[in-house]
Design an enzyme around this catalytic site. Structure first.
Site, short mmCIF file in Angstrom:
data_model
loop_
_atom_site.label_atom_id
_atom_site.label_comp_id
_atom_site.label_asym_id
_atom_site.label_seq_id
_atom_site.Cartn_x
_atom_site.Cartn_y
_atom_site.Cartn_z
N SER A 137 4.98 13.18 4.91
CA SER A 137 5.15 12.45 6.24
C SER A 137 5.93 13.45 7.07
CB SER A 137 5.74 10.97 6.15
OG SER A 137 6.06 10.65 7.36
N TYR A 150 12.96 6.25 2.85
CA TYR A 150 11.68 6.70 3.09
C TYR A 150 11.71 8.17 3.22
CZ TYR A 150 6.63 7.01 4.77
OH TYR A 150 5.38 7.38 4.93
N1 LIG Z 1 -0.11 5.18 7.85
C1 LIG Z 1 0.74 6.15 8.48
O1 LIG Z 1 1.28 6.13 9.70
C2 LIG Z 1 1.32 7.24 7.64
C3 LIG Z 1 2.02 8.43 8.06
C4 LIG Z 1 2.66 9.44 7.12
C5 LIG Z 1 2.27 9.13 6.07
N2 LIG Z 1 1.85 8.21 5.36
C6 LIG Z 1 1.80 8.08 3.86
O2 LIG Z 1 0.26 8.08 3.66
C7 LIG Z 1 0.11 7.42 2.33
C8 LIG Z 1 -0.94 6.20 2.41
O3 LIG Z 1 -0.68 5.18 3.23
P1 LIG Z 1 -1.47 4.29 4.26
O4 LIG Z 1 -0.98 4.32 5.50
O5 LIG Z 1 -2.80 4.69 3.79
O6 LIG Z 1 -0.99 2.92 3.47
P2 LIG Z 1 -1.89 1.62 2.72
O7 LIG Z 1 -2.83 1.43 3.29
O8 LIG Z 1 -0.72 0.67 2.54
O9 LIG Z 1 -2.13 2.18 1.45
C9 LIG Z 1 -1.37 2.70 0.35
C10 LIG Z 1 -2.02 2.58 -0.68
O10 LIG Z 1 -1.04 3.14 -1.83
C11 LIG Z 1 -1.04 2.00 -3.15
N3 LIG Z 1 0.37 2.08 -3.68
C12 LIG Z 1 1.32 1.73 -3.26
N4 LIG Z 1 2.45 1.76 -3.93
C13 LIG Z 1 1.69 2.36 -5.01
C14 LIG Z 1 2.18 2.51 -6.53
N5 LIG Z 1 3.31 2.31 -6.90
N6 LIG Z 1 1.07 2.66 -7.41
C15 LIG Z 1 0.02 2.92 -7.13
N7 LIG Z 1 -0.45 2.69 -5.66
C16 LIG Z 1 0.24 2.39 -4.97
C17 LIG Z 1 -1.18 0.60 -2.36
O11 LIG Z 1 -1.99 -0.15 -3.35
P3 LIG Z 1 -2.43 -1.56 -2.98
O12 LIG Z 1 -3.56 -1.57 -2.26
O13 LIG Z 1 -2.47 -2.21 -4.14
O14 LIG Z 1 -1.33 -2.06 -1.63
C18 LIG Z 1 -2.30 1.11 -1.15
O15 LIG Z 1 -3.64 1.23 -1.63
C19 LIG Z 1 1.62 6.93 1.68
O16 LIG Z 1 1.89 7.68 1.13
C20 LIG Z 1 2.34 6.92 3.25
O17 LIG Z 1 3.59 7.04 3.14
C21 LIG Z 1 1.21 7.03 6.22
#
Ligand SMILES: NC(=O)c1ccc[n+]([C@@H]2O[C@H](COP(=O)([O-])OP(=O)(O)OC[C@H]3O[C@@H](n4cnc5c(N)ncnc54)[C@H](OP(=O)(O)O)[C@@H]3O)[C@@H](O)[C@H]2O)c1
Length: 250
Positions: A137, A150
């Site tokens: 991130s 985080y």
């Molecule tokens: N969206 C943003 O603004 C942003 C910005 C920078 C970085 N990121 C990073 O991008 C990545 C994806 O996030 P997203 O925004 O797409 O969020 P999201 O829609 O909440 O997706 C996160 C996914 O990770 C899974 N997960 C969480 N903890 C887990 C664990 N311990 N073991 C296995 N699976 C797990 C969740 O499973 P469930 O489906 O069961 O909940 C979900 O499918 C994350 O690492 C986040 O930190 C996001």
């Protein structure tokens, strides 16, 4: 991605889900891994069972990473991409962060990718190489107030990527950390109410902080992952790549 095989963690939602769709549309096969089996099964039905397999679990739980790698080995006998995407966000200042929340930040954003990497390396090496993309991130590069655990975990993921890149270069395994700005995904749903703002109000105000004037889409992150997974990026390793509408400039 013709005949290439990926493991995508957090494939049931947000960035992981879009990347899995795009990877398979481009001719690849994908192991869909995440916590919630029903979300993975819904996606698998959309993709077609011949293009994917589903394994549910927690990437930081001993044995779960090995389970998905074994399933891939048995079904396709090779691995080309590990997209360490799964993660969770803990909105709290350091002074207000409980030990449970701190442990959750490290487990889901750093220990999980480490466990997946360790489990996947033998199969990547057997292949003569492959790619690991770690989803960090912009908060892993520079802090904002109220996200200390985080930020620390995502900064750790950047260094895990660099360390692995230098250790595995000789085995043909490339490792890259990507650093998105704010992307419109369910991860931000938990922010509703806290600041008194709705999800859409949050995204609009966050968008205004990015020089390009908006938040990112999951497709814009998936496009970068597919490029890094392809041979077009064959000389790229150990890199830390922002994909953030320019927010790191400010
Ligand atoms: N969206 C943003 O603004 C942003 C910005 C920078 C970085 N990121 C990073 O991008 C990545 C994806 O996030 P997203 O925004 O797409 O969020 P999201 O829609 O909440 O997706 C996160 C996914 O990770 C899974 N997960 C969480 N903890 C887990 C664990 N311990 N073991 C296995 N699976 C797990 C969740 O499973 P469930 O489906 O069961 O909940 C979900 O499918 C994350 O690492 C986040 O930190 C996001």
């Amino acid at each position: 991605m013709d005949n290439k095989v990926a493991i995508i963690t957090g494939a049931g939602s947000g960035i992981g889900r879009t990347t899995a769709l795009r990877y398979c549309e481009a001719g690849g096969k994908a192991a869909l891994f995440g916590r919630t089996k029903s979300k993975l099964e819904t996606l698998a039905a959309e993709l077609g069972e011949e293009h994917c397999l589903v394994v549910s679990g927690h990437h930081e739980t001993p044995g779960d990473a090995e389970k998905v790698v074994e399933a891939v080995k048995e079904r396709w006998g090779r691995l080309d991409l590990l997209f360490n995407n799964a993660g969770t966000y803990q909105p709290a200042a350091i002074a207000d962060t409980s030990i449970e929340s701190w442990n959750e930040a490290l487990a889901s954003n750093l220990t999980g990718p480490f466990m997946m990497t360790r489990a996947a390396l033998p199969l990547l090496r057997d292949n003569g190489g492959g790619v690991i993309v770690n989803n960090s991130s912009t908060l892993g590069l520079r802090p904002v107030p109220g996200s200390g655990a985080y930020c620390a975990a995502k900064a750790g993921l950047v260094m895990l990527s660099k360390s692995c890149a230098i250790e595995e270069a000789g085995n043909g395994v490339r490792v890259i950390a990507i650093c998105p700005g704010v992307v419109d995904t369910p991860i931000h749903l938990g922010r509703e109410g806290g600041a008194g703002a709705s999800h859409s109000e949050f995204l609009e105000s966050a968008g205004g902080m990015h020089p390009l004037g908006r938040v990112g889409t999951t497709d814009e992150i998936a496009s970068l992952v597919l490029f890094l997974a392809s041979d077009d990026s064959s000389w790229t390793t150990g890199s830390v790549i922002t994909v953030d509408g320019g927010i790191s400039l400010s």
